[in-house]
Design a protein around this motif. Structure first.
Motif, PDB file in Angstrom:
ATOM      1  N   GLY A   1       0.784  -1.224   0.000  1.00 56.07           N
ATOM      2  CA  GLY A   1       0.000   0.000   0.000  1.00 56.07           C
ATOM      3  C   GLY A   1       0.817   1.275   0.000  1.00 56.07           C
ATOM      4  N   ALA A   2       2.123   1.194  -0.236  1.00 57.71           N
ATOM      5  CA  ALA A   2       2.997   2.371  -0.178  1.00 57.71           C
ATOM      6  C   ALA A   2       2.677   3.374  -1.279  1.00 57.71           C
ATOM      7  CB  ALA A   2       4.450   1.938  -0.287  1.00 57.71           C
ATOM      8  N   ASP A   3       2.801   4.655  -0.928  1.00 54.85           N
ATOM      9  CA  ASP A   3       2.617   5.724  -1.899  1.00 54.85           C
ATOM     10  C   ASP A   3       3.961   5.992  -2.568  1.00 54.85           C
ATOM     11  OD1 ASP A   3       2.115   7.949  -3.398  1.00 54.85           O
ATOM     12  OD2 ASP A   3       1.514   9.242  -1.737  1.00 54.85           O
ATOM     13  N   LEU A   4       4.145   5.434  -3.757  1.00 54.12           N
ATOM     14  CA  LEU A   4       5.389   5.591  -4.501  1.00 54.12           C
ATOM     15  C   LEU A   4       5.147   6.318  -5.813  1.00 54.12           C
ATOM     16  CD1 LEU A   4       6.812   2.017  -3.841  1.00 54.12           C
ATOM     17  CD2 LEU A   4       7.689   4.147  -2.883  1.00 54.12           C
TER      18      LEU A   4
ATOM     19  N   ASP B   1      -2.418  -6.333  -7.191  1.00 51.38           N
ATOM     20  CA  ASP B   1      -3.298  -5.156  -7.051  1.00 51.38           C
ATOM     21  C   ASP B   1      -2.546  -3.827  -6.995  1.00 51.38           C
ATOM     22  OD1 ASP B   1      -5.450  -6.893  -7.038  1.00 51.38           O
ATOM     23  OD2 ASP B   1      -5.559  -6.994  -4.856  1.00 51.38           O
ATOM     24  N   ALA B   2      -1.284  -3.813  -7.387  1.00 51.11           N
ATOM     25  CA  ALA B   2      -0.531  -2.558  -7.423  1.00 51.11           C
ATOM     26  C   ALA B   2      -0.958  -1.751  -8.647  1.00 51.11           C
ATOM     27  CB  ALA B   2       0.969  -2.839  -7.484  1.00 51.11           C
ATOM     28  N   ASP B   3      -0.776  -0.431  -8.573  1.00 53.84           N
ATOM     29  CA  ASP B   3      -1.139   0.456  -9.674  1.00 53.84           C
ATOM     30  C   ASP B   3       0.136   0.997 -10.317  1.00 53.84           C
ATOM     31  OD1 ASP B   3      -2.163   2.245 -11.462  1.00 53.84           O
ATOM     32  OD2 ASP B   3      -3.495   3.261 -10.043  1.00 53.84           O
TER      33      ASP B   3
ATOM     34  N   GLN C   1      11.346  -7.295 -16.832  1.00 52.35           N
ATOM     35  CA  GLN C   1      11.187  -6.933 -15.423  1.00 52.35           C
ATOM     36  C   GLN C   1       9.848  -7.434 -14.903  1.00 52.35           C
ATOM     37  OE1 GLN C   1      12.034  -2.641 -16.244  1.00 52.35           O
ATOM     38  NE2 GLN C   1      12.992  -2.671 -14.218  1.00 52.35           N
ATOM     39  N   LEU C   2       8.807  -7.191 -15.678  1.00 55.63           N
ATOM     40  CA  LEU C   2       7.466  -7.572 -15.263  1.00 55.63           C
ATOM     41  C   LEU C   2       7.325  -9.088 -15.207  1.00 55.63           C
ATOM     42  CD1 LEU C   2       4.987  -5.893 -14.522  1.00 55.63           C
ATOM     43  CD2 LEU C   2       4.121  -6.285 -16.827  1.00 55.63           C
ATOM     44  N   ASN C   3       7.913  -9.773 -16.167  1.00 57.08           N
ATOM     45  CA  ASN C   3       7.832 -11.231 -16.198  1.00 57.08           C
ATOM     46  C   ASN C   3       8.479 -11.870 -14.971  1.00 57.08           C
ATOM     47  OD1 ASN C   3       6.584 -11.053 -18.672  1.00 57.08           O
ATOM     48  ND2 ASN C   3       8.379 -11.656 -19.853  1.00 57.08           N
ATOM     49  N   ALA C   4       9.459 -11.183 -14.400  1.00 61.27           N
ATOM     50  CA  ALA C   4      10.170 -11.719 -13.246  1.00 61.27           C
ATOM     51  C   ALA C   4       9.414 -11.496 -11.944  1.00 61.27           C
ATOM     52  CB  ALA C   4      11.554 -11.083 -13.147  1.00 61.27           C
ATOM     53  N   ALA C   5       8.383 -10.657 -11.984  1.00 62.37           N
ATOM     54  CA  ALA C   5       7.611 -10.335 -10.784  1.00 62.37           C
ATOM     55  C   ALA C   5       6.363 -11.205 -10.683  1.00 62.37           C
ATOM     56  CB  ALA C   5       7.221  -8.857 -10.816  1.00 62.37           C
ATOM     57  N   ARG C   6       5.640 -11.035  -9.589  1.00 64.79           N
ATOM     58  CA  ARG C   6       4.348 -11.701  -9.406  1.00 64.79           C
ATOM     59  C   ARG C   6       3.258 -10.637  -9.407  1.00 64.79           C
ATOM     60  NH1 ARG C   6       4.058 -13.778  -4.250  1.00 64.79           N
ATOM     61  NH2 ARG C   6       5.989 -12.763  -3.575  1.00 64.79           N
ATOM     62  N   GLY C   7       2.093 -10.998  -9.917  1.00 62.95           N
ATOM     63  CA  GLY C   7       1.012 -10.023  -9.975  1.00 62.95           C
ATOM     64  C   GLY C   7      -0.336 -10.704  -9.991  1.00 62.95           C
ATOM     65  N   SER C   8      -1.357  -9.931 -10.283  1.00 62.80           N
ATOM     66  CA  SER C   8      -2.719 -10.456 -10.257  1.00 62.80           C
ATOM     67  C   SER C   8      -3.554  -9.797 -11.339  1.00 62.80           C
ATOM     68  CB  SER C   8      -3.360 -10.187  -8.889  1.00 62.80           C
ATOM     69  OG  SER C   8      -3.570  -8.782  -8.725  1.00 62.80           O
ATOM     70  N   ALA C   9      -4.803 -10.232 -11.452  1.00 61.71           N
ATOM     71  CA  ALA C   9      -5.731  -9.628 -12.397  1.00 61.71           C
ATOM     72  C   ALA C   9      -5.997  -8.177 -12.022  1.00 61.71           C
ATOM     73  CB  ALA C   9      -7.038 -10.421 -12.429  1.00 61.71           C
ATOM     74  N   GLY C  10      -5.783  -7.845 -10.748  1.00 61.46           N
ATOM     75  CA  GLY C  10      -6.044  -6.488 -10.282  1.00 61.46           C
ATOM     76  C   GLY C  10      -4.865  -5.542 -10.426  1.00 61.46           C
ATOM     77  N   THR C  11      -3.722  -6.034 -10.912  1.00 60.83           N
ATOM     78  CA  THR C  11      -2.555  -5.183 -11.112  1.00 60.83           C
ATOM     79  C   THR C  11      -2.783  -4.314 -12.345  1.00 60.83           C
ATOM     80  OG1 THR C  11      -1.124  -6.920 -10.218  1.00 60.83           O
ATOM     81  CG2 THR C  11      -0.053  -5.132 -11.421  1.00 60.83           C
ATOM     82  N   LEU C  12      -2.658  -3.002 -12.187  1.00 61.78           N
ATOM     83  CA  LEU C  12      -2.853  -2.069 -13.289  1.00 61.78           C
ATOM     84  C   LEU C  12      -1.509  -1.759 -13.929  1.00 61.78           C
ATOM     85  CD1 LEU C  12      -5.423   0.395 -11.643  1.00 61.78           C
ATOM     86  CD2 LEU C  12      -5.871  -1.631 -13.049  1.00 61.78           C
ATOM     87  N   LEU C  13      -1.439  -1.911 -15.260  1.00 59.42           N
ATOM     88  CA  LEU C  13      -0.164  -1.811 -15.970  1.00 59.42           C
ATOM     89  C   LEU C  13      -0.164  -0.691 -17.008  1.00 59.42           C
ATOM     90  CD1 LEU C  13       0.346  -5.627 -16.689  1.00 59.42           C
ATOM     91  CD2 LEU C  13       1.387  -4.287 -14.840  1.00 59.42           C
TER      92      LEU C  13
ATOM     93  N   ALA D   1       0.468  -1.272  -3.825  1.00 59.55           N
ATOM     94  CA  ALA D   1       1.283  -0.049  -3.827  1.00 59.55           C
ATOM     95  C   ALA D   1       0.896   0.845  -5.000  1.00 59.55           C
ATOM     96  CB  ALA D   1       2.760  -0.405  -3.900  1.00 59.55           C
ATOM     97  N   ASP D   2       1.063   2.148  -4.794  1.00 57.16           N
ATOM     98  CA  ASP D   2       0.770   3.122  -5.840  1.00 57.16           C
ATOM     99  C   ASP D   2       2.076   3.525  -6.518  1.00 57.16           C
ATOM    100  OD1 ASP D   2      -0.086   5.153  -7.465  1.00 57.16           O
ATOM    101  OD2 ASP D   2      -1.336   6.124  -5.951  1.00 57.16           O
ATOM    102  N   LEU D   3       2.311   2.993  -7.705  1.00 59.07           N
ATOM    103  CA  LEU D   3       3.546   3.244  -8.448  1.00 59.07           C
ATOM    104  C   LEU D   3       3.284   4.081  -9.692  1.00 59.07           C
ATOM    105  CD1 LEU D   3       4.799  -0.378  -8.020  1.00 59.07           C
ATOM    106  CD2 LEU D   3       6.204   1.573  -7.395  1.00 59.07           C
ATOM    107  N   ARG D   4       2.200   4.827  -9.675  1.00 63.54           N
ATOM    108  CA  ARG D   4       1.867   5.638 -10.832  1.00 63.54           C
ATOM    109  C   ARG D   4       2.973   6.664 -11.111  1.00 63.54           C
ATOM    110  NH1 ARG D   4      -3.929   7.880  -9.291  1.00 63.54           N
ATOM    111  NH2 ARG D   4      -2.992   7.675  -7.209  1.00 63.54           N
ATOM    112  N   GLY D   5       3.401   6.715 -12.354  1.00 64.03           N
ATOM    113  CA  GLY D   5       4.402   7.698 -12.744  1.00 64.03           C
ATOM    114  C   GLY D   5       5.784   7.471 -12.184  1.00 64.03           C
ATOM    115  N   ALA D   6       6.068   6.268 -11.710  1.00 64.24           N
ATOM    116  CA  ALA D   6       7.394   5.980 -11.139  1.00 64.24           C
ATOM    117  C   ALA D   6       8.380   5.609 -12.239  1.00 64.24           C
ATOM    118  CB  ALA D   6       7.293   4.843 -10.129  1.00 64.24           C
TER     119      ALA D   6
END
Length: 281
Positions: free
Chosen positions: A202-205, A242-244, A255-267, A223-228
């Motif tokens: 849930g970090a504001d990044l 569920d990160a944004d 990079q993305l392939n190496a991570a874990r995510g969900s249907a709720g992850t916004l890309l 976590a909020d990673l908008r514009g990072a």
């Protein structure tokens, strides 16, 4: 503006690996060591034991299950088809004079780096906030494209590190411009930070500078990673459930392939949801 966006979309498509137009170069030219990512050791220039005569992977559908996760997170940014079809004119490494294969394997990593730079430059040109440096970015892109069209001899002698440094100056300026409009962005400079296993749920990044940050196995759930700025960030096994990441830039498919995510992850639109993530609903 629409024509520019179409050009950028076409460029992105060309900067993705196309195995149908490649001679399996990543499966031969590159080395890998027995680890959590690879089930066996393999020397550079030695064909992977799973590579078939038609240059296709014999276990492509089951790479993760058979211990070759490293293959599923790799992307050549289109360097494979460039070297196979353009640099060497469609002549595979199994044919030609004795030194043909070696020259092809030496050139492939060089072109891969150049294509990665083309990806970043293309991304930078898609950022409206970077308009003040768009002219310089286009010049750099044209110069880099010209380098990829060099002969095998020219590519082998190219000082890629020096060229990367030249491009990096522009990418740094691009990042500053893109993040300038985000409130509190200057306080979120985590460039090169050791955030391995960090609890960032849930970090504001928003607008954070995460260039080269070590985010291995970090908990970025929600976590909020908008514009990072995520250039070079190590996202291996990072949890992006569920990160944004809307508007996050310089994020690559590997990079993305190496991570874990969900249907709720916004890309961001420049990347696609990895197949091994939870299926979209």
């Amino acid at each position: 503006m629409l024509n520019v966006m179409r050009d950028l979309q076409a460029a992105r498509a060309e900067l993705r690996g196309d195995c149908e137009r490649c001679f399996g170069l990543c499966c031969v030219a590159l080395p890998f060591a027995r680890s959590a990512d690879f089930a066996v050791d393999k020397d550079a220039g030695t064909p992977c034991r799973n590579l078939q005569d038609d240059h296709r992977c014999g276990i492509h559908a089951g790479l993760r299950q058979k211990g070759f996760t490293g293959c599923t997170v790799y992307d050549c940014f289109g360097a494979g088809q460039q070297v196979s079809q353009i640099t060497f004119g469609g002549q595979g490494w199994r044919s030609g004079p004795p030194d043909h294969a070696r020259r092809m394997f030496d050139v492939f990593p060089v072109v891969r780096q150049l294509h990665e730079l083309l990806w970043y430059l293309t991304e930078a040109l898609a950022l409206p906030a970077a308009r003040p440096v768009h002219a310089d970015l286009r010049t750099a892109l044209e110069k880099t494209e010209a380098l990829t069209d060099g002969t095998p001899e020219e590519l082998a002698e190219l000082d890629v590190a020096a060229h990367r440094q030249e491009i990096n100056v522009l990418l740094l300026r691009t990042s500053e411009l893109a993040r300038a409009g985000t409130k509190g962005a200057k306080k979120k400079n985590r460039r090169g930070a050791d955030l391995m296993g960090a609890r960032l749920k849930g970090a504001d990044l928003r607008g954070a500078n995460l260039r080269g940050a070590y985010l291995i196995a970090a908990d970025l759930t929600g976590a909020d990673l908008r514009g990072a700025d995520l250039i070079g960030a190590d996202l291996r096994d990072a949890d992006l459930t569920d990160a944004d990441l809307t508007g996050a830039f310089f994020l690559t498919q590997p990079q993305l392939n190496a991570a874990r995510g969900s249907a709720g992850t916004l890309l961001p639109e420049s990347v696609t949801r990895p197949g091994h993530w939870t299926a979209q609903v």
